[in-house]
Design a protein around this motif. Structure first.
Motif, PDB file in Angstrom:
ATOM      1  N   GLY A   1     -10.487   4.321 -13.820  1.00 50.83           N
ATOM      2  CA  GLY A   1      -9.227   4.261 -13.096  1.00 50.83           C
ATOM      3  C   GLY A   1      -9.113   3.097 -12.142  1.00 50.83           C
ATOM      4  O   GLY A   1      -8.457   3.210 -11.105  1.00 50.83           O
ATOM      5  N   PHE A   2      -9.710   1.963 -12.489  1.00 48.79           N
ATOM      6  CA  PHE A   2      -9.715   0.855 -11.532  1.00 48.79           C
ATOM      7  C   PHE A   2      -8.391   0.112 -11.467  1.00 48.79           C
ATOM      8  O   PHE A   2      -8.055  -0.463 -10.445  1.00 48.79           O
ATOM      9  N   GLY A   3      -7.607   0.118 -12.554  1.00 43.96           N
ATOM     10  CA  GLY A   3      -6.332  -0.569 -12.519  1.00 43.96           C
ATOM     11  C   GLY A   3      -6.495  -1.993 -12.031  1.00 43.96           C
ATOM     12  O   GLY A   3      -7.331  -2.762 -12.519  1.00 43.96           O
ATOM     13  N   LEU A   4      -5.706  -2.370 -11.021  1.00 46.49           N
ATOM     14  CA  LEU A   4      -5.857  -3.662 -10.366  1.00 46.49           C
ATOM     15  C   LEU A   4      -6.576  -3.539  -9.031  1.00 46.49           C
ATOM     16  O   LEU A   4      -7.394  -4.382  -8.664  1.00 46.49           O
ATOM     17  N   ARG A   5      -6.300  -2.464  -8.305  1.00 45.98           N
ATOM     18  CA  ARG A   5      -6.724  -2.399  -6.903  1.00 45.98           C
ATOM     19  C   ARG A   5      -8.224  -2.185  -6.712  1.00 45.98           C
ATOM     20  O   ARG A   5      -8.771  -2.515  -5.676  1.00 45.98           O
ATOM     21  N   LYS A   6      -8.919  -1.625  -7.703  1.00 47.29           N
ATOM     22  CA  LYS A   6     -10.337  -1.327  -7.541  1.00 47.29           C
ATOM     23  C   LYS A   6     -11.247  -2.318  -8.247  1.00 47.29           C
ATOM     24  O   LYS A   6     -12.413  -2.024  -8.497  1.00 47.29           O
ATOM     25  N   THR A   7     -10.735  -3.489  -8.545  1.00 50.32           N
ATOM     26  CA  THR A   7     -11.549  -4.469  -9.269  1.00 50.32           C
ATOM     27  C   THR A   7     -12.079  -5.583  -8.379  1.00 50.32           C
ATOM     28  O   THR A   7     -12.933  -6.360  -8.818  1.00 50.32           O
ATOM     29  N   VAL A   8     -11.614  -5.669  -7.153  1.00 53.99           N
ATOM     30  CA  VAL A   8     -11.920  -6.815  -6.294  1.00 53.99           C
ATOM     31  C   VAL A   8     -13.428  -6.944  -6.076  1.00 53.99           C
ATOM     32  O   VAL A   8     -14.114  -5.972  -5.729  1.00 53.99           O
ATOM     33  N   GLY A   9     -13.933  -8.145  -6.312  1.00 52.79           N
ATOM     34  CA  GLY A   9     -15.346  -8.429  -6.095  1.00 52.79           C
ATOM     35  C   GLY A   9     -16.253  -8.047  -7.245  1.00 52.79           C
ATOM     36  O   GLY A   9     -17.470  -8.210  -7.148  1.00 52.79           O
ATOM     37  N   LYS A  10     -15.685  -7.537  -8.343  1.00 48.22           N
ATOM     38  CA  LYS A  10     -16.482  -7.151  -9.500  1.00 48.22           C
ATOM     39  C   LYS A  10     -16.090  -8.026 -10.693  1.00 48.22           C
ATOM     40  O   LYS A  10     -14.957  -8.519 -10.766  1.00 48.22           O
ATOM     41  N   PRO A  11     -16.985  -8.195 -11.666  1.00 42.00           N
ATOM     42  CA  PRO A  11     -16.615  -8.961 -12.858  1.00 42.00           C
ATOM     43  C   PRO A  11     -15.377  -8.407 -13.564  1.00 42.00           C
ATOM     44  O   PRO A  11     -14.614  -9.177 -14.151  1.00 42.00           O
ATOM     45  N   VAL A  12     -15.157  -7.085 -13.476  1.00 43.38           N
ATOM     46  CA  VAL A  12     -14.005  -6.485 -14.138  1.00 43.38           C
ATOM     47  C   VAL A  12     -12.687  -6.975 -13.536  1.00 43.38           C
ATOM     48  O   VAL A  12     -11.619  -6.794 -14.123  1.00 43.38           O
ATOM     49  N   GLU A  13     -12.750  -7.639 -12.392  1.00 44.15           N
ATOM     50  CA  GLU A  13     -11.554  -8.223 -11.778  1.00 44.15           C
ATOM     51  C   GLU A  13     -10.867  -9.201 -12.732  1.00 44.15           C
ATOM     52  O   GLU A  13      -9.665  -9.460 -12.611  1.00 44.15           O
ATOM     53  N   ALA A  14     -11.600  -9.733 -13.687  1.00 43.58           N
ATOM     54  CA  ALA A  14     -11.052 -10.738 -14.605  1.00 43.58           C
ATOM     55  C   ALA A  14     -10.179 -10.150 -15.699  1.00 43.58           C
ATOM     56  O   ALA A  14      -9.524 -10.903 -16.431  1.00 43.58           O
ATOM     57  N   TRP A  15     -10.129  -8.806 -15.820  1.00 43.42           N
ATOM     58  CA  TRP A  15      -9.506  -8.250 -17.014  1.00 43.42           C
ATOM     59  C   TRP A  15      -8.034  -8.629 -17.200  1.00 43.42           C
ATOM     60  O   TRP A  15      -7.612  -8.895 -18.345  1.00 43.42           O
ATOM     61  N   PRO A  16      -7.187  -8.662 -16.139  1.00 43.82           N
ATOM     62  CA  PRO A  16      -5.784  -9.000 -16.410  1.00 43.82           C
ATOM     63  C   PRO A  16      -5.615 -10.403 -16.998  1.00 43.82           C
ATOM     64  O   PRO A  16      -4.774 -10.622 -17.877  1.00 43.82           O
ATOM     65  N   ASP A  17      -6.423 -11.347 -16.529  1.00 45.95           N
ATOM     66  CA  ASP A  17      -6.334 -12.701 -17.063  1.00 45.95           C
ATOM     67  C   ASP A  17      -6.884 -12.778 -18.483  1.00 45.95           C
ATOM     68  O   ASP A  17      -6.401 -13.574 -19.302  1.00 45.95           O
ATOM     69  N   LEU A  18      -7.884 -11.955 -18.790  1.00 44.11           N
ATOM     70  CA  LEU A  18      -8.373 -11.884 -20.167  1.00 44.11           C
ATOM     71  C   LEU A  18      -7.293 -11.352 -21.091  1.00 44.11           C
ATOM     72  O   LEU A  18      -7.095 -11.859 -22.205  1.00 44.11           O
TER      73      LEU A  18
END
Length: 340
Positions: free
Chosen positions: A312-329
């Protein structure tokens, strides 16, 4: 007041606007649409809230239970500057629209999660809608009916709303300055099940046609089920979603019918898949099974797995993690699909 083309153009209206005006005059739109879900808690200062909506069913959603559910919104956040709303009891399923300032002609249908217990408003709905609109996509957040609330369509109820939404977006494409062939689907968690089900069973006859929109295809241009509920196999299923969708003791046939990985054919659209391997709510095996089914059917698929991210990370829980890149991917991938 009568406007001819010359006077309209003199006022600075574009050809696209003229098309939208003509479509609005002939499309039989309802005079008043159901507003977005609202809660009693105040909203964070400065955060824009959407106001444009589009009801899915002009004569009311089919199969209304008796007594009818009552729509309610729970605010789950204790932070006065952050909303985390969830809505249930939806009897008027609808799309909440996020229009970009400079539309790129593509649209995305968003199905937020909520374990089929409710539909998340902010984290996987409005936040994603704003992100997409800021990048030129017209975003439609789907507030779909919940299958455990007694609807006659049972487990096909969310799929009926998703099919109808896709067809209605295409039917109203001129009103939103979008290409009806470039409408993608995206879903999160249980909304990922809605998305994957739509991508697998877009042509399944799960409701009776109601108007001209239902002559159009419900097949997404491409699909992105994100950390999705997929399989109804109790070995890997999300127990809450499975119970709400199928009831306490489903048959093996029902499990198979509502596991999108077991319904994929070569006609499915291209898929973008994403999951965190440490997801302790929806096991990553759900995405792995869907990936295997897509490969077996020779459907184009891109898969991204992240070691950390949880659920359930969506956008808000990705900061500082590699998964933060998912929207750009995702955005890089949809460019290769001709979407934006």
């Amino acid at each position: 007041m009568t406007l001819d083309r010359r006077s309209v153009l003199a006022k600075g209206l574009t050809t696209t606007m003229l098309g939208a005006m003509a479509s609005g005059a002939t499309s039989g739109r309802a005079g008043a649409q159901t507003p977005p879900p609202v809660s009693t808690k105040g909203l964070p200062p400065g955060l824009p809230q959407p106001s444009e909506t589009l009801d899915l069913w002009p004569g009311g959603a089919p199969g209304l239970p008796s007594p009818a559910p009552v729509e309610q919104v729970d605010e789950r956040s204790t932070d006065p500057l952050v909303n985390d709303r969830a809505v249930y009891g939806i009897t008027r399923p609808r799309l909440v629209v996020f229009r970009p300032d400079r539309p790129n002609g593509a649209a995305v249908l968003i199905a937020p999660g909520g374990g089929y217990r409710w539909v998340v408003v902010d984290k996987e709905g409005y936040e994603m809608g704003r992100w997409l609109a800021a990048r030129g996509f017209t975003a439609f957040v789907l507030f779909y009916r919940l299958p455990g609330e007694g609807w006659a369509g049972g487990p096909d109820t969310p799929l009926a709303d998703a099919q109808r939404a896709m067809r209605l977006i295409r039917h109203r494409a001129r009103d939103f300055a979008i290409d009806p062939e470039r409408v993608a689907a995206m879903g999160f968690s249980a909304g990922g099940h809605v998305c994957a089900d739509l991508a697998a069973r877009w042509a399944a006859p799960v409701y009776a046609p109601v108007d001209a929109a239902d002559r159009l295809s419900a097949k997404p241009h491409c699909a992105a089920p994100l950390y999705p509920v997929v399989s109804m196999d109790p070995a890997i299923a999300h127990p809450g979603s499975r119970a709400k969708l199928l009831g306490p003791s489903p048959t093996a046939q029902a499990e198979a019918a509502h596991s999108p990985d077991r319904q994929i054919t070569a006609a499915a659209p291209p898929h973008f898949l994403l999951h965190a391997e440490d997801d302790d709510v929806v096991p990553v095996d759900n995405t792995l099974r869907l990936h295997a089914a897509l490969r077996a059917a020779r459907v184009p698929v891109e898969l991204h797995l992240f070691t950390h991210g949880g659920h359930g990370f969506g956008l808000r829980k990705t900061v500082g993690k590699p998964v933060e890149a998912w929207p750009d991917l995702w955005r890089a991938w949809v460019r290769t699909m001709g979407l934006g």
